[in-house]
Motif scaffolding. Structure first.
Motif, PDB file in Angstrom:
ATOM      1  N   ASP A 189       0.721  -1.256  -0.094  1.00 47.98           N
ATOM      2  CA  ASP A 189       0.274  -0.051   0.075  1.00 47.98           C
ATOM      3  C   ASP A 189       0.942   1.122   0.026  1.00 47.98           C
ATOM      4  O   ASP A 189       0.698   2.059  -0.651  1.00 47.98           O
ATOM      5  N   GLN A 190       1.887   1.230   0.888  1.00 54.30           N
ATOM      6  CA  GLN A 190       2.639   2.406   0.803  1.00 54.30           C
ATOM      7  C   GLN A 190       3.627   2.503  -0.375  1.00 54.30           C
ATOM      8  O   GLN A 190       3.584   3.725  -0.743  1.00 54.30           O
ATOM      9  N   ALA A 191       4.172   1.381  -0.749  1.00 51.42           N
ATOM     10  CA  ALA A 191       4.925   1.518  -2.215  1.00 51.42           C
ATOM     11  C   ALA A 191       4.024   2.022  -3.179  1.00 51.42           C
ATOM     12  O   ALA A 191       4.504   3.093  -4.131  1.00 51.42           O
ATOM     13  N   VAL A 192       2.788   1.555  -3.456  1.00 48.69           N
ATOM     14  CA  VAL A 192       1.983   2.116  -4.685  1.00 48.69           C
ATOM     15  C   VAL A 192       1.420   3.417  -4.430  1.00 48.69           C
ATOM     16  O   VAL A 192       1.493   4.186  -5.324  1.00 48.69           O
ATOM     17  N   TYR A 193       1.171   3.993  -3.227  1.00 49.25           N
ATOM     18  CA  TYR A 193       0.805   5.193  -3.073  1.00 49.25           C
ATOM     19  C   TYR A 193       2.065   6.300  -3.399  1.00 49.25           C
ATOM     20  O   TYR A 193       1.905   7.092  -4.024  1.00 49.25           O
ATOM     21  N   LEU A 194       3.259   5.805  -2.746  1.00 46.71           N
ATOM     22  CA  LEU A 194       4.590   6.667  -3.207  1.00 46.71           C
ATOM     23  C   LEU A 194       4.637   6.737  -4.699  1.00 46.71           C
ATOM     24  O   LEU A 194       5.076   7.992  -5.138  1.00 46.71           O
ATOM     25  N   ILE A 195       4.418   5.650  -5.278  1.00 48.77           N
ATOM     26  CA  ILE A 195       4.699   5.627  -6.834  1.00 48.77           C
ATOM     27  C   ILE A 195       3.726   6.607  -7.400  1.00 48.77           C
ATOM     28  O   ILE A 195       3.871   7.468  -8.264  1.00 48.77           O
ATOM     29  N   SER A 196       2.466   6.675  -7.001  1.00 53.27           N
ATOM     30  CA  SER A 196       1.449   7.369  -7.567  1.00 53.27           C
ATOM     31  C   SER A 196       1.706   8.907  -7.173  1.00 53.27           C
ATOM     32  O   SER A 196       1.272   9.719  -8.040  1.00 53.27           O
ATOM     33  N   LEU A 248       3.783  -3.219  -9.538  1.00 57.67           N
ATOM     34  CA  LEU A 248       3.278  -1.973  -8.709  1.00 57.67           C
ATOM     35  C   LEU A 248       3.103  -0.936  -9.384  1.00 57.67           C
ATOM     36  O   LEU A 248       2.391  -0.052  -9.005  1.00 57.67           O
ATOM     37  N   TYR A 249       4.036  -0.657 -10.390  1.00 54.31           N
ATOM     38  CA  TYR A 249       3.962   0.616 -10.984  1.00 54.31           C
ATOM     39  C   TYR A 249       2.958   0.815 -11.768  1.00 54.31           C
ATOM     40  O   TYR A 249       2.127   1.801 -11.713  1.00 54.31           O
ATOM     41  N   PRO A 250       2.240  -0.050 -12.608  1.00 46.23           N
ATOM     42  CA  PRO A 250       0.772   0.335 -13.204  1.00 46.23           C
ATOM     43  C   PRO A 250      -0.120   0.389 -12.286  1.00 46.23           C
ATOM     44  O   PRO A 250      -1.405   0.868 -12.586  1.00 46.23           O
ATOM     45  N   LEU A 251       0.090  -0.452 -11.339  1.00 46.21           N
ATOM     46  CA  LEU A 251      -1.084  -0.458 -10.210  1.00 46.21           C
ATOM     47  C   LEU A 251      -1.433   0.981  -9.667  1.00 46.21           C
ATOM     48  O   LEU A 251      -2.492   1.338  -9.211  1.00 46.21           O
ATOM     49  N   SER A 252      -0.239   1.678  -9.771  1.00 45.11           N
ATOM     50  CA  SER A 252      -0.391   2.977  -9.002  1.00 45.11           C
ATOM     51  C   SER A 252      -1.229   3.802  -9.744  1.00 45.11           C
ATOM     52  O   SER A 252      -1.615   4.943  -9.002  1.00 45.11           O
ATOM     53  N   LEU A 253      -1.668   3.509 -10.796  1.00 44.47           N
ATOM     54  CA  LEU A 253      -2.605   4.527 -11.734  1.00 44.47           C
ATOM     55  C   LEU A 253      -3.745   4.575 -11.026  1.00 44.47           C
ATOM     56  O   LEU A 253      -4.795   5.375 -11.068  1.00 44.47           O
ATOM     57  N   PHE A 254      -4.474   3.368 -10.396  1.00 47.74           N
ATOM     58  CA  PHE A 254      -5.604   3.374  -9.515  1.00 47.74           C
ATOM     59  C   PHE A 254      -5.412   4.222  -8.478  1.00 47.74           C
ATOM     60  O   PHE A 254      -6.575   5.025  -8.017  1.00 47.74           O
ATOM     61  N   TYR A 255      -4.227   4.466  -7.707  1.00 47.93           N
ATOM     62  CA  TYR A 255      -4.321   5.338  -6.866  1.00 47.93           C
ATOM     63  C   TYR A 255      -4.046   6.904  -7.179  1.00 47.93           C
ATOM     64  O   TYR A 255      -4.300   7.693  -6.219  1.00 47.93           O
ATOM     65  N   LYS A 256      -4.064   7.265  -8.330  1.00 49.22           N
ATOM     66  CA  LYS A 256      -4.202   8.286  -8.894  1.00 49.22           C
ATOM     67  C   LYS A 256      -5.562   8.904  -8.900  1.00 49.22           C
ATOM     68  O   LYS A 256      -5.978  10.143  -8.768  1.00 49.22           O
ATOM     69  N   ILE A 257      -6.413   8.010  -8.930  1.00 50.89           N
ATOM     70  CA  ILE A 257      -7.849   8.457  -9.096  1.00 50.89           C
ATOM     71  C   ILE A 257      -8.313   8.480  -7.723  1.00 50.89           C
ATOM     72  O   ILE A 257      -9.000   9.545  -7.363  1.00 50.89           O
ATOM     73  N   TYR A 258      -7.791   7.616  -6.557  1.00 48.08           N
ATOM     74  CA  TYR A 258      -8.278   7.930  -5.139  1.00 48.08           C
ATOM     75  C   TYR A 258      -7.277   6.881  -4.472  1.00 48.08           C
ATOM     76  O   TYR A 258      -7.471   5.626  -4.466  1.00 48.08           O
ATOM     77  N   ASP A 311      -6.401   4.329  -2.088  1.00 48.03           N
ATOM     78  CA  ASP A 311      -7.065   3.461  -1.027  1.00 48.03           C
ATOM     79  C   ASP A 311      -6.505   2.056  -1.338  1.00 48.03           C
ATOM     80  O   ASP A 311      -6.321   1.541  -2.355  1.00 48.03           O
ATOM     81  N   VAL A 312      -6.128   1.366  -0.107  1.00 48.38           N
ATOM     82  CA  VAL A 312      -5.773   0.121  -0.090  1.00 48.38           C
ATOM     83  C   VAL A 312      -6.669  -0.828  -0.663  1.00 48.38           C
ATOM     84  O   VAL A 312      -6.317  -1.912  -1.351  1.00 48.38           O
ATOM     85  N   ARG A 313      -7.935  -0.730  -0.967  1.00 50.68           N
ATOM     86  CA  ARG A 313      -8.826  -1.624  -1.405  1.00 50.68           C
ATOM     87  C   ARG A 313      -8.959  -1.666  -2.875  1.00 50.68           C
ATOM     88  O   ARG A 313      -9.374  -2.736  -3.501  1.00 50.68           O
TER      89      ARG A 313
END
Length: 314
Positions: free
Chosen positions: A57-64, A87-97, A99-101
């Motif tokens: 969660d922390q890694a994806v958030y920081l990438i985003s 994890l890098y493409p997954l960070s695109l979801f965190y750009k929307i909002y 959330d670890v969900r």
């Protein structure tokens, strides 16, 4: 008379195929939602683990956020853990909002999507449409699926539909799709490169898919060397961060019984095969295979167990 019935038979077959594919689509959607709700509710009730889920969660958030994904849990860059570039493409979801969900949702969908190539492989093997749907249903009800879903989040779970898709592509002779599936599979975790190499041996020797087998063997071995000898050491100080007391990368530490360094492991594989055989023929391995086989033992054939060569390497 027989010729006049042919259009009716074709129409019936087409309608049956549409109904079965619709049923499969609904089953995948329902399973995705069910798995996500289970893991999300578990997290809401503070029952999810803090370590692995917190790391990703922390890694994806920081990438985003465009920041270096340095894990406060591990003290190293996230690529120094398992070279999980997915994890890098997954960070695109965190750009929307953020959330670890999102991670729990992706994991749930990936697990459920494995039913699609399972169904396609059943059809490719000559099973009837209804039987193929039954195979997909057996996959969705396989105990490992909900267990993996509730075990927080791990990027290698995304590799499940990629692996099944790679096997399907190989059997259909779709080399480009096979390569794409292998790339996705390898991006999830560095240790999966050994699974790819072992799958390549199975494809080359048992399935007679020479090209795909050679691609898998080469890409698996190459990525293992690149990830363990270049990427992971570049992003972590093994003596001070993750790994073992011997300074091995986290994934390689699973093979510490073969040696403390990659050259030593390779040497012992060739000169001391009994070290591997002791693990493969151990009670722990037999117990592991029994747990894998018991839920689907009704459909197993002893003559069709060659694909397990891709699993015994673990």
């Amino acid at each position: 008379m027989k010729q006049s019935l042919q259009p009716l038979e074709d129409t019936h077959s087409s309608i049956s195929l549409q109904l079965n594919t619709k049923t499969l689509g609904l089953a995948i959607a329902a399973s995705s939602l069910f798995l996500f709700l289970c893991s999300s509710i578990r997290h809401t009730l503070f029952r999810s683990g803090a370590f692995d889920l917190g790391i990703f969660d922390q890694a994806v958030y920081l990438i985003s956020q465009g920041q270096p994904p340095i894990s406060s849990f591990l003290g190293v860059h996230i690529l120094g853990d398992h070279a999980s570039s997915i994890l890098y493409p997954l960070s695109l979801f965190y750009k929307i909002y953020p959330d670890v969900r999102w991670l729990l949702a992706v994991q749930a969908v990936a697990l459920a999507l494995g039913a699609l190539p399972a169904w396609a492989l059943a059809r490719q093997a000559g099973l009837k449409q209804g039987q193929a749907v039954g195979i997909a249903a057996a996959y969705l009800m396989y105990p490992v699926i909900p267990a993996a879903n509730l075990f927080d989040f791990h990027p290698e779970v995304i590799a499940i539909p990629a692996l099944l898709g790679a096997v399907l592509a190989a059997r259909l002779g779709k080399t480009a799709w096979f390569v794409a599936a292998i790339v996705l599979f390898l991006s999830c975790k560095e240790i999966l490169s050994l699974t790819v190499a072992a799958m390549g041996v199975w494809l080359f020797v048992f399935e007679k898919r020479r090209l795909c087998g050679a691609i898998a063997i080469f890409s698996g071995c190459a990525w293992f060397l690149i990830a363990t000898q270049a990427i992971i050491p570049s992003f972590t100080n093994l003596d001070a961060g993750i790994g073992t007391e011997t300074g091995m990368a986290a994934g390689m530490s699973r093979y510490a019984y073969l040696g403390g360094t990659l050259p030593e492991i390779a040497k012992n594989l060739l000169l001391k095969p009994h070290l591997v055989l002791e693990r493969v023929l151990s009670l722990d391995t037999l117990r592991y295979l029994a747990f894998l086989a018991l839920p689907v033992i009704w459909g197993l054939s002893i003559w069709d167990l060659a694909p397990l060569i891709g699993d015994l390497q673990r």
